[in-house]
Design a protein around this motif. Structure first.
Motif, mmCIF file in Angstrom:
data_model
loop_
_atom_site.group_PDB
_atom_site.id
_atom_site.type_symbol
_atom_site.label_atom_id
_atom_site.label_comp_id
_atom_site.label_asym_id
_atom_site.label_seq_id
_atom_site.Cartn_x
_atom_site.Cartn_y
_atom_site.Cartn_z
ATOM 1 N N SER A 171 -6.047 15.593 4.794
ATOM 2 C CA SER A 171 -6.744 16.410 3.778
ATOM 3 C C SER A 171 -6.051 16.428 2.415
ATOM 4 O O SER A 171 -6.386 17.263 1.569
ATOM 5 N N HIS A 172 -5.087 15.543 2.190
ATOM 6 C CA HIS A 172 -4.447 15.479 0.880
ATOM 7 C C HIS A 172 -5.277 14.617 -0.072
ATOM 8 O O HIS A 172 -6.076 13.784 0.357
ATOM 9 N N CYS A 193 1.419 2.464 4.902
ATOM 10 C CA CYS A 193 1.462 3.320 3.718
ATOM 11 C C CYS A 193 1.551 4.779 4.149
ATOM 12 O O CYS A 193 0.636 5.300 4.780
ATOM 13 N N ARG A 194 2.650 5.429 3.827
ATOM 14 C CA ARG A 194 2.820 6.837 4.148
ATOM 15 C C ARG A 194 2.126 7.702 3.104
ATOM 16 O O ARG A 194 2.026 7.316 1.942
ATOM 17 N N GLY A 201 3.181 14.438 7.433
ATOM 18 C CA GLY A 201 3.560 13.569 8.549
ATOM 19 C C GLY A 201 2.650 12.379 8.748
ATOM 20 O O GLY A 201 2.845 11.607 9.698
ATOM 21 N N ASN A 202 1.662 12.210 7.874
ATOM 22 C CA ASN A 202 0.743 11.075 8.004
ATOM 23 C C ASN A 202 1.445 9.797 7.545
ATOM 24 O O ASN A 202 1.645 9.575 6.352
ATOM 25 N N GLY A 203 1.828 8.970 8.503
ATOM 26 C CA GLY A 203 2.599 7.775 8.173
ATOM 27 C C GLY A 203 1.795 6.504 8.066
ATOM 28 O O GLY A 203 2.371 5.417 7.923
#
Length: 230
Positions: A171-172, A193-194, A201-203
């Motif tokens: 949701s960013h 791509c983090r 924590g979405n890596g």
């Protein structure tokens, strides 16, 4: 037809595709206006616009398929085999028909612009419901608080976003050009791509995870208009 002429046609198709995307954004904006008006008579209009978005998504997919197939087919033609150009048209038609036959409604509904349209309409209807149950003064206060809480800056560029994209997983938000550039760079390095938001924590941010956030874009534009008035 020469390979150079084929490249020119593909370039024109890609330009049309860009215009198609712009048109889909405009349709979404108009549909959001109708949703925010909360006029029951406008509901059929929103459904008609959703059908338009789906038709545009279908055309967008078809252009992608056609460009990919033509590029693959022309790559098989070598200078040593110029006669292969004569069978190129039939080969492209066959492969294109096969790809189109595999195009499903589920694929169209997963199209980035279609997903953005549906989420934008849902958010607009929710906003309209909220507005109808609140007083004007309370609404103004809520808007002020909301705008102070929402960060309109891209975490990559640190400047105000122009075309905000929402990550469906975390949701960013990021500016479209910046996040797509980062994804491309990381992939060229064979890396994932983090999410650039600190602490996320979405890596593995993928282009397929991103959808245009039309509601946020409108908020940014409204804030600009308010700033210009003061």
């Amino acid at each position: 037809m020469s390979l150079k002429a084929v490249d020119g046609i593909l370039s024109s198709l890609k330009s049309c595709q860009t215009d198609l995307g712009t048109g889909m954004d405009i349709v979404t904006d108009v549909a959001m206006d109708l949703a925010e008006a909360q006029d029951e008579e406008m509901n059929p209009g929103i459904k008609e616009m959703e059908a338009m978005i789906l038709e545009c998504a279908k055309l967008d997919r078809e252009i992608n398929y056609f460009v990919d197939i033509v590029q693959q087919a022309t790559a098989e033609v070598t200078p040593q085999q110029p006669e292969a150009m004569f069978s190129l048209s039939a080969k492209v038609k066959q492969r294109f028909a096969e790809r189109i036959a595999q195009l499903s409604n589920a694929d169209l509904n997963n199209h980035q612009k279609v997903a953005a349209f549906k989420e934008s309409i849902k958010n607009s209807l929710q906003q309209a419901d909220q507005d109808s149950t609140e007083g004007i003064e309370e609404l103004d206060e809520d808007i002020a608080v909301t705008q102070s809480q929402v960060n309109f800056s891209c975490p990559l560029t640190q400047v105000e976003m122009v075309n905000p994209m929402k990550n469906k997983k975390c949701s960013h938000h990021y500016d479209e050009e910046a996040i797509l550039s980062l994804i491309k760079t990381k992939h060229s390095q064979k890396k994932k791509c983090r999410c650039p938001v600190v602490g996320c924590g979405n890596g593995d941010v993928k282009e397929s995870d991103l959808i245009p956030d039309q509601m946020l874009r409108r908020k940014i534009q409204n804030q600009k208009r308010q700033s210009n008035k003061t």
